[in-house]
Design a protein around this motif. Structure first.
Motif, mmCIF file in Angstrom:
data_model
loop_
_atom_site.group_PDB
_atom_site.id
_atom_site.type_symbol
_atom_site.label_atom_id
_atom_site.label_comp_id
_atom_site.label_asym_id
_atom_site.label_seq_id
_atom_site.Cartn_x
_atom_site.Cartn_y
_atom_site.Cartn_z
ATOM 1 N N GLY A 184 42.708 25.883 47.868
ATOM 2 C CA GLY A 184 43.515 27.067 47.625
ATOM 3 C C GLY A 184 44.189 27.031 46.264
ATOM 4 N N PHE A 185 44.817 25.881 45.937
ATOM 5 C CA PHE A 185 45.463 25.746 44.630
ATOM 6 C C PHE A 185 44.435 25.847 43.499
ATOM 7 N N THR A 186 43.279 25.231 43.691
ATOM 8 C CA THR A 186 42.249 25.259 42.651
ATOM 9 C C THR A 186 41.716 26.666 42.441
ATOM 10 N N PHE A 187 41.546 27.413 43.526
ATOM 11 C CA PHE A 187 41.074 28.792 43.417
ATOM 12 C C PHE A 187 42.052 29.641 42.607
ATOM 13 N N ILE A 188 43.360 29.463 42.869
ATOM 14 C CA ILE A 188 44.372 30.228 42.135
ATOM 15 C C ILE A 188 44.364 29.851 40.659
ATOM 16 N N LEU A 189 44.325 28.548 40.371
ATOM 17 C CA LEU A 189 44.339 28.104 38.979
ATOM 18 C C LEU A 189 43.063 28.512 38.249
ATOM 19 N N ALA A 190 41.916 28.405 38.937
ATOM 20 C CA ALA A 190 40.654 28.815 38.305
ATOM 21 C C ALA A 190 40.655 30.298 37.989
ATOM 22 N N ALA A 191 41.285 31.104 38.853
ATOM 23 C CA ALA A 191 41.386 32.539 38.577
ATOM 24 C C ALA A 191 42.314 32.799 37.392
ATOM 25 N N LEU A 192 43.432 32.061 37.314
ATOM 26 C CA LEU A 192 44.363 32.241 36.213
ATOM 27 C C LEU A 192 43.748 31.843 34.876
ATOM 28 N N PHE A 193 42.946 30.776 34.893
ATOM 29 C CA PHE A 193 42.296 30.313 33.661
ATOM 30 C C PHE A 193 40.943 30.987 33.426
ATOM 31 N N ARG A 194 40.610 31.979 34.260
ATOM 32 C CA ARG A 194 39.379 32.764 34.132
ATOM 33 C C ARG A 194 38.123 31.891 34.199
ATOM 34 N N MET A 195 38.185 30.858 35.043
ATOM 35 C CA MET A 195 37.007 30.033 35.288
ATOM 36 C C MET A 195 36.187 30.563 36.458
ATOM 37 N N GLU A 196 36.778 31.445 37.246
ATOM 38 C CA GLU A 196 36.084 32.102 38.344
ATOM 39 C C GLU A 196 36.183 33.611 38.142
ATOM 40 N N ALA A 197 35.073 34.296 38.367
ATOM 41 C CA ALA A 197 35.068 35.755 38.247
ATOM 42 C C ALA A 197 35.849 36.361 39.410
ATOM 43 N N ILE A 198 36.906 37.102 39.096
ATOM 44 C CA ILE A 198 37.778 37.680 40.115
ATOM 45 C C ILE A 198 37.782 39.196 39.968
ATOM 46 N N ASP A 199 37.266 39.859 40.965
ATOM 47 C CA ASP A 199 37.328 41.315 41.078
ATOM 48 C C ASP A 199 37.380 41.626 42.568
ATOM 49 N N ILE A 200 38.574 41.940 43.049
ATOM 50 C CA ILE A 200 38.798 42.084 44.483
ATOM 51 C C ILE A 200 37.922 43.166 45.100
ATOM 52 N N ARG A 201 37.382 44.072 44.270
ATOM 53 C CA ARG A 201 36.507 45.124 44.792
ATOM 54 C C ARG A 201 35.103 44.607 45.065
ATOM 55 N N ARG A 202 34.746 43.469 44.473
ATOM 56 C CA ARG A 202 33.405 42.918 44.665
ATOM 57 C C ARG A 202 33.324 42.068 45.928
ATOM 58 N N LEU A 203 32.174 42.133 46.556
ATOM 59 C CA LEU A 203 31.965 41.363 47.781
ATOM 60 C C LEU A 203 31.971 39.861 47.503
ATOM 61 N N THR A 204 31.504 39.449 46.324
ATOM 62 C CA THR A 204 31.466 38.022 46.000
ATOM 63 C C THR A 204 32.870 37.425 45.913
ATOM 64 N N THR A 205 33.797 38.148 45.288
ATOM 65 C CA THR A 205 35.181 37.672 45.211
ATOM 66 C C THR A 205 35.818 37.618 46.589
ATOM 67 N N GLN A 206 35.572 38.636 47.405
ATOM 68 C CA GLN A 206 36.104 38.632 48.764
ATOM 69 C C GLN A 206 35.548 37.467 49.569
ATOM 70 N N ALA A 207 34.270 37.147 49.364
ATOM 71 C CA ALA A 207 33.653 36.035 50.082
ATOM 72 C C ALA A 207 34.291 34.706 49.676
ATOM 73 N N LYS A 208 34.543 34.514 48.382
ATOM 74 C CA LYS A 208 35.158 33.265 47.931
ATOM 75 C C LYS A 208 36.584 33.122 48.449
ATOM 76 N N PHE A 209 37.336 34.213 48.425
ATOM 77 C CA PHE A 209 38.719 34.162 48.897
ATOM 78 C C PHE A 209 38.782 33.906 50.404
ATOM 79 N N ILE A 210 38.023 34.685 51.175
ATOM 80 C CA ILE A 210 38.044 34.532 52.630
ATOM 81 C C ILE A 210 37.495 33.167 53.031
ATOM 82 N N GLY A 211 36.422 32.714 52.378
ATOM 83 C CA GLY A 211 35.848 31.416 52.712
ATOM 84 C C GLY A 211 36.804 30.276 52.442
#
Length: 353
Positions: free
Chosen positions: A106-133
């Motif tokens: 959870g902490f890594t996901f937040i930090l990776a999103a802040l540092f733009r290491m993970e593509a984050i777009d809450i409207r996309r199914l891929t982002t929703q899958a990563k968050f929910i998973g």
């Protein structure tokens, strides 16, 4: 599949490291001396490999001031994670330590999103899958640890005694829980800082050698400042020596190098997502080799962890597929544009009087 196999191997090494470190610390060895010996052995192992990798790498980048600072930051984050983690386990138990380390995804996901290491777009199914998973995997690991339920496979008496001695609980769970939460935060920062440094300096062995060397120096300095009794550096009885050798060879030289290689290949979230999987591996090792019992909570938690893990991996795979499709389309457009421009240039030349 190389990264998947490597991360499963590191989780097996991590589970065994948790057991041997708890045994050594319970036997009178301090956290500082255990970290000092472990990192010193890992540094000796990685030294010749790092020299060989440095001289054989044809495209090695120059070691600049920013890269040296990156090495120091990785070492500091890793050292603070080790100190808070081992001290937290000594105050509480390996069970609580394993549970709270599942906050790392959870902490890594937040930090990776802040540092733009993970593509984050809450409207996309891929982002929703990563968050929910990520949330589902953490929930499954907590269920496995805190909920037992009825027994499916009963445990042996030997396993019950062994778990009481090795994973035994302490009364100071509040302080242990706070330290283990701090450990999860620093571990996430350690993974993220690795990814940042490896983009500029991709020699994994050299980065991990510097990391172990920095941790050796810091733990040795902290031992002489904090520890009043230096008998904790004594490697007798043999359990201390075995724990230190295992930790140095497999817990650090092997584990951190493979994890760093996977960070460079697949990103920080990929590595962090294997921490909940480590709970499943710990249960399998306990049932198969140690005679532990297998309970309904372990079964339900394992299923939930696997569902969450594959949900995140599906989201990342779809992102890679989309990126590959965009790359192929752009390359085709470039290939079609070049002849078109060439034809226009030829026509303009031929029409010139």
């Amino acid at each position: 599949m190389k990264e998947y196999v490597g991360m499963v191997a590191t989780q097996v090494a991590q589970v065994l490291l948790m057991i041997v470190s708890k045994s050594a610390i319970a036997d009178g060895m301090s956290s500082y001396s255990f970290i000092f010996y472990s990192n010193a052995i890992a540094s000796l192992i990685l030294l010749p490999l790092s020299c060989l990798a440095f001289h054989r790498s044809p495209n090695r980048p120059p070691i600049s001031f920013s890269i040296v600072c990156g090495f120091l930051i990785v070492g500091l984050f890793g050292f603070f994670a080790q100190i808070s983690g081992y001290t937290g386990v000594s105050y509480s138990s390996a069970t609580l330590g394993t549970t709270l380390l599942n906050l790392i995804p959870g902490f890594t996901f937040i930090l990776a999103a802040l540092f733009r290491m993970e593509a984050i777009d809450i409207r996309r199914l891929t982002t929703q899958a990563k968050f929910i998973g990520t949330v589902v995997s953490i929930a499954g690991a907590i269920i496995m640890t805190l909920y037992q339920g009825p027994s499916i496979i009963p445990s042996s008496l030997k396993a019950t005694i062994s778990n009481h001695l090795v994973l035994g609980q302490s009364s100071n769970w509040v302080l242990g829980g706070v330290l283990l939460t701090i450990d999860a935060i620093f571990a996430s920062l350690y993974i993220i800082s690795q990814a940042v440094v490896l983009k500029k300096y991709p020699l994994v062995i050299n980065l991990m050698f510097s990391y172990c060397l920095i941790c050796t120096f810091l733990s040795g300095l902290a031992s002489f400042v904090v520890e009043s009794d230096l008998s904790s550096f004594n490697l007798q009885p043999n359990m201390r020596l075995f724990s230190v050798l295992y930790s140095g060879i497999f817990g650090y030289a092997f584990l951190v190098t493979v994890q760093s290689w996977c960070v460079r290949r697949r990103g920080p979230l990929f590595v962090a997502m294997f921490h909940p999987v480590g709970i499943v591996i710990a249960n399998l090792i306990g049932v198969i080799f140690l005679g532990d019992g297998f309970y309904l909570g372990s079964l339900l938690g394992s299923i939930i962890v696997v569902i969450g893990f594959y949900t995140v991996m599906w989201g990342k795979a779809q992102e890679q597929k989309i990126a590959a499709d965009h790359s192929s389309v752009s390359s085709k457009l470039d290939g079609e544009t070049a002849p078109l421009l060439q034809d226009v240039e030829e026509q303009s030349v031929s029409s010139t009087p």
